[in-house]
Write an enzyme that holds these catalytic residues in place. Sequence first.
Site, short mmCIF file in Angstrom:
data_model
loop_
_atom_site.label_atom_id
_atom_site.label_comp_id
_atom_site.label_asym_id
_atom_site.label_seq_id
_atom_site.Cartn_x
_atom_site.Cartn_y
_atom_site.Cartn_z
N GLU A 38 0.92 -1.28 -0.09
CA GLU A 38 0.16 0.14 0.00
C GLU A 38 0.95 1.28 0.18
OE1 GLU A 38 -3.49 2.25 2.73
OE2 GLU A 38 -2.82 0.15 3.28
N ARG A 287 5.59 -12.82 9.64
CA ARG A 287 6.37 -11.58 9.35
C ARG A 287 7.57 -11.37 9.98
NH1 ARG A 287 2.98 -6.59 11.68
NH2 ARG A 287 4.73 -5.61 10.54
N LYS A 297 3.87 0.36 10.13
CA LYS A 297 3.51 1.56 9.33
C LYS A 297 3.22 2.85 10.30
CE LYS A 297 4.35 0.75 4.76
NZ LYS A 297 3.02 0.68 3.89
#
Length: 661
Positions: A38, A287, A297
Amino acid sequence: MSDALSGRDLEWAKNSPQLDEEHKKINAGIVRTRFPPEPNGYLHIGHAKSMNMNFSLAFSKLDVPMESRRTVFRYDDTNPEAESKEYIDSLKRDLEWLGWKPEKTTFSSDNFDFLESCAERLIKAGKAYVCFLNSVEVEAQRECCKKRIGAVSKGLDPDKEVGDAGGLYPGRYRDTGVEENLTRWNRMKKGFYKEGECTLRMKMDLTSSNPNMHDLMAYRIKYVSHPHAGPGRCVYPSYDFTHCICDSFERIDYSICTLEFETRREPYYWLLKELDMYRPKVYEMSRLNIEYTVLSKRRLLKLVEKTVRGWDDPRMPTISGLRRRGYTKECLNAFCDDVGATRNANLVEVNRLQQHARVALADKTRRCMGVLRPVKVVCKGAVKSVLKVPNYPQAPERGEHEVEFTPTFYVDERDVRAEADSNFFGYAPGNLVGIKYANIKVIVDSVGPNGVECHAVEEGKPKSYVTWVGEGGLRCEVREYGNLFTVPEPSSDWESEVNPNSEVICTDAMVDPSISELCDSKGLDKWTSNVSFQFERIGYYVVDDDTSWVHGQNKGKIVFNGIVGLKEDKAKATGGDQKKDGGGTKSGDAQRAKQAAAKARLEIPLKELFAKDPEWKGLYSRYDDDGIPTHDKEGAELKKNQIKKLKKDFEKHKKALAKKK
C-alpha cells in the site's frame, strides 16, 4: 509442482473444473505471484522479505522453472487519505534498486469500475447491503455476535442469554430489499450522503466464530481525490473487498501474505465464491521481526514525525534508510535469503543483518585511515614522507594510494590514555608504539590536554601499529549509529524506549585525503548506493547525501554514516590482535566490562536473576515459580519466543552457579 505453499483448507477455496480449466488456459504454464504494498509510507525491510518471497523464494519452494516465473507489482491503493505520489514513486524506486523485475506494474485503483460492478452484483444477489449504523453501533453489533456465539458454544439460548443488543442484531438494515439497496448504493456513488453516514457491507455470516465474517465493509464514503486515479469518486473499496478480486482478476496463482491475515482466509474465499471467480491459493508466512526495531507503518510514521529526520534517516528500517546507512542490495537480499519464509514466528538478531553487511562490504570497500575524535601527536625526530598504501590489503593487485606522513599527525582518542596500563598498547606514557605503514616506532613522552608528545626510536618491537591521519587530512562529519531502541522487543510503550543516543555525531573527524575524488557530491544519488569505505580498525562508512564536497576546488563538507563495525574475533576481544593492528581500547574495555558483569551475576541467586540483574531489572512485573518472567513491566503477557529465550538465559546462569560451587 510442489505443494510447499499450502495453507488451511476451506471448502470455499476449491475452484470448479470450469474455473480451473479457464485459468490454466489463460496462464498457459505460467505460475504467478504478486507483491501488493500500500503506498501509505516507504517500504521497509519486512517488504524486502516479501519481495524476496514473491519474486524468488516462493518459486524455488514450488520447483517452478525460471522461464515460468512471473510476479505482478501491484499498488494496493484503496485509501486515498493515507497515500501520496511521493510514496508511489518511492515504492517503485526501492523495488528497482533491490533488483526485482515485475512482469507488469498495476494499481488496484485501475480496477475501480470493475470493483464497483462486482459490488453491484453482490447487491443484486442479496449478498450486500447499505448500512447506516455508525462505528460505535457496528462495534456493539459485533460484540453481540461474539457473546451469542459464546452462548451457543455452551449450549445456551443466545436470544435469552444475550438478546439483540437493542435491535442491533442482526441489524435493522441487513434485510433491506435489493431494489432499495441499489438505490442507496447509487446515491452513495453520486455523493448524496455524508462521510461516515453509511457504508456498503457484505452480508456474510453473523454466527461464524471468525469475526471477519461478521459483515465486513465493502465500500465507504470519502470525499478525497485519489493520488493515482484522480478526482471524481466519493466511494472507495476496502482492502478485504479489493484484494481477493484483484488477485483473481490478475490471474494470480499464489497470494502470499503474513500470518496476521490468516483469519481473513474465510472472507477472501467467501467473496470469490459469491462472485464465482477463480480462487488463487493463499499462503500465510510469519512476518519479519528484528531486534531493536519496529516495522509497523503507524509507528514508523510517528518516528518520522517526532524522532528522526525522515523516511530515509539511516536509523530507520526502511529500504531507503538502510540504503542511506550503507547497506547494499546484495546485503539485504542475502539477509532475506538467510531468514527465509516459514510459518514460525521468531525474533531475528540484529547482528544477523549486520554480518551480511560485513560480508557484502568486505571485498568491495576501499581501505583508508580515519580518526573520529582526533588527538594531536607531535613526533620529534620524524620527517615528512609520502607512503604507498594498498587500497585492499588482502588484494594488493587492486592498486594503492599515496598517504603523506607528517611529524605532526592525529590519532583517535580511543588510542590515547593519560596513564599507562599493561593491557593497553596505544599512546600512553612510556609505551613503544608503531605508526602504521610509516615504518616508524615512537616512545610516548607525555600525554596532556594539548595532545601527545613522543620521539622516534630505532630499536624495539611495538605491540601495536596504530592508524593515523596526517596534517593534510580532510575534516569531515561522521555520524555513528546504534540501535534505535533500548530494548530488543519494543513494547506498547515503545516511544519511551527510543534510544536517545541512537545517533552520535563526530563533527571534527579526519580522513585520508586520497579519497577526496571519490567523495565528490556530484556523484551522489539518494536512490542508489553511495561509495563506501572501510576506516581501518574502526568499521565501514558510507558517504551521506548531505555531503557538499567539491573535489578539485577542495571546498564543502564530507559527511559519513557509520554502517557497521568490524567483526571482533576472539583474539581481538582479548587484546591479542592489537599487536599487529593497533592499540584501540574499545574491545579491551568492553571485554573487561563483560567479565565484571559476569562476575557480579554469579552473586545473584538463581530465582532472583531476572529481578536483580541490571540486564533485566525493571523489565518485568510477574514471574513463574522458578523466577522466569511471564509478564512485561506493563503487565502484558510475554510471547512464547520471549519466554523461550529467557529460559535459555536461566539455564546458562544455573550452570554457571553450579560450576562456581
